[in-house]
Write a protein that holds these residues in place. Sequence first.
Motif, short mmCIF file in Angstrom:
data_model
loop_
_atom_site.label_atom_id
_atom_site.label_comp_id
_atom_site.label_asym_id
_atom_site.label_seq_id
_atom_site.Cartn_x
_atom_site.Cartn_y
_atom_site.Cartn_z
N VAL A 113 40.39 43.97 46.90
CA VAL A 113 40.37 45.42 47.04
C VAL A 113 41.82 45.89 47.06
CG1 VAL A 113 39.66 47.39 48.46
CG2 VAL A 113 38.24 45.32 48.38
N ARG A 114 42.15 46.88 46.26
CA ARG A 114 43.53 47.36 46.21
C ARG A 114 43.87 48.12 47.50
NH1 ARG A 114 44.39 50.15 40.99
NH2 ARG A 114 44.91 48.03 40.30
N GLY A 115 45.02 47.81 48.08
CA GLY A 115 45.51 48.52 49.24
C GLY A 115 44.83 48.12 50.53
N VAL A 116 44.95 49.01 51.53
CA VAL A 116 44.38 48.77 52.86
C VAL A 116 43.55 50.00 53.24
CG1 VAL A 116 44.86 48.09 55.24
CG2 VAL A 116 46.45 47.44 53.42
N PRO A 117 42.35 50.15 52.70
CA PRO A 117 41.52 51.31 53.03
C PRO A 117 41.13 51.31 54.51
CG PRO A 117 40.70 50.18 51.07
CD PRO A 117 41.71 49.28 51.70
N THR A 118 40.90 52.51 55.04
CA THR A 118 40.41 52.64 56.42
C THR A 118 38.90 52.79 56.47
OG1 THR A 118 40.75 55.03 56.38
CG2 THR A 118 42.58 53.67 57.18
N ASP A 119 38.26 52.82 55.30
CA ASP A 119 36.80 52.91 55.22
C ASP A 119 36.33 52.01 54.08
OD1 ASP A 119 34.22 53.67 55.79
OD2 ASP A 119 34.66 55.82 55.81
N TRP A 120 35.00 51.96 53.85
CA TRP A 120 34.43 51.08 52.82
C TRP A 120 34.48 51.79 51.47
CZ3 TRP A 120 34.12 46.40 54.66
CH2 TRP A 120 33.88 46.22 56.02
N VAL A 121 35.68 51.93 50.93
CA VAL A 121 35.87 52.65 49.68
C VAL A 121 36.65 51.78 48.71
CG1 VAL A 121 35.81 54.91 50.81
CG2 VAL A 121 38.00 53.72 50.53
N GLY A 122 36.71 52.22 47.45
CA GLY A 122 37.50 51.53 46.46
C GLY A 122 36.71 50.51 45.66
N GLU A 123 37.29 50.13 44.53
CA GLU A 123 36.67 49.10 43.70
C GLU A 123 36.77 47.74 44.40
OE1 GLU A 123 37.36 50.75 39.18
OE2 GLU A 123 38.83 49.37 40.02
N ARG A 124 35.80 46.88 44.08
CA ARG A 124 35.85 45.49 44.50
C ARG A 124 35.80 44.64 43.24
NH1 ARG A 124 35.51 48.28 48.80
NH2 ARG A 124 33.87 48.08 50.37
N LEU A 125 36.71 43.70 43.14
CA LEU A 125 36.81 42.86 41.96
C LEU A 125 36.82 41.39 42.38
CD1 LEU A 125 39.75 44.82 40.27
CD2 LEU A 125 37.29 45.14 39.85
N ILE A 126 36.48 40.51 41.45
CA ILE A 126 36.61 39.07 41.69
C ILE A 126 37.71 38.55 40.77
CG2 ILE A 126 35.49 36.82 41.48
CD1 ILE A 126 32.89 38.16 42.37
N LEU A 127 38.70 37.89 41.37
CA LEU A 127 39.86 37.38 40.65
C LEU A 127 39.79 35.86 40.57
CD1 LEU A 127 42.67 39.48 42.41
CD2 LEU A 127 41.22 40.13 40.46
N HIS A 128 40.39 35.31 39.52
CA HIS A 128 40.41 33.86 39.28
C HIS A 128 41.85 33.35 39.35
CE1 HIS A 128 39.87 30.42 36.11
NE2 HIS A 128 39.83 29.94 37.34
N TYR A 129 42.05 32.28 40.12
CA TYR A 129 43.34 31.61 40.24
C TYR A 129 43.16 30.11 40.04
CZ TYR A 129 44.79 35.90 42.70
OH TYR A 129 45.05 37.21 43.04
#
Length: 320
Positions: A113-129
Amino acid sequence: MSAGTAPTRDEVVRAPLYRDPVYDGATDPTLIHHRATGEWWMFYTQRRATADVEGFAWVHGTDIGVATSSDGGATWLYRGVAEGLAFERGRNTYWAPEVVWHEGQYHMFVSYVRGVPTDWVGERLILHYTSSDLWSWEFRSELDLSSRKVIDAAVAPLPGGGWRMWFKDEADDSHIHAADSPDLFDWTTVGPVITDRPQEGPTVFSFAGSHWMINDFWSGLSVYRSDDLTAWELQDEPILDRPGVRDGDDGLGHHAVAITQGERAFLVYFTEPGGERRARVQVAELRVVDGRLTCDRDAPFSLTLDAARTVESRGGQLPG
C-alpha cells in the motif's frame, strides 16, 4: 520424539512462539528453510502496535520483520527487517509476505500500500521480489491480477507443473481468487475460486492424502479440502474459532501458514490477545481425524522442523 509419543516438559513448544521486540505486533507469519545456513526464517508483517498514531496508521507504514531459528523452530531471534523492498520513494506499507524457493532463488510475494494511510483506503497490490540469501531482495514486478485491491498471496506448485497463487480480492467482496504461472514471473488470472464468504490470508498445503486451504474469516479459520487444487469443499467446522488457554493464545486464530512434516503438520498463526493491538505468533499441531482437519491449540507437542520432510510434502504433489 516419535509420532504418538507424549513430549517431555522440556520438549513442549513454548507459547507464544514469538513476539516482535520492536513494536510487539508480529502478524501474518510465513516460514522458510534457509538452504545455506540450515536455519529457519520467519517473515511477518511488523505492525506498529505500540505507536501513538492517528486512526489505523499503526497497521500501515509497516516493514516485513525477520526472525531466525537455529533449533528447528522452537525458539526465534529477531534479526531486523527485509532489505531492498523499497521500489519507490517515501514511507510505504508492506504486508503479508509469502516466500518460496525455486531454481536457486527465493521468491517473495508481498502486499503493498502506498504511503501510511490512517484509514482502510488506497490501492492494494502484490509485488514480486527475488533473493539469493533471504537478506537482500530485488524488486521484479507489480503483478497484474484481478483488481488493484489484492492482498495476501499464497503460492504452491501445481501437480502438472507451474504454480498457482491464491489471494484476497477486496474489489470482489473479499473472495479468494487465483492466478497461474509457469515460472513465478508471468501470471495469468484464473478468477474467483472460493466465493462462499469474505475472507483473507490463505495458506495451501498437502497433508494426509489431501490438499487443504485455510483462510482467516475473522471468526476463526475456515478449512477447505481439495483433490486437485481446483475444486474446494468447505469443512463443516472451522478451527481456532475459540480462545485457547496458553499464554497469549486467548484470542481467535488469524492469518496462518501451514508447515507439513511427513506424517505431522503444524499451523503457525497469530493472535490478538484481549482484543488489543499487540499480537503474538503461536503454533499448534494439525491432525486429520475422520477426514476432517483439526487443531487442538491447547494440546502439548514438540516442534523440531526438518527441512527434508518439508520439501517432500509442501506443494502440489501429495505425500505418499
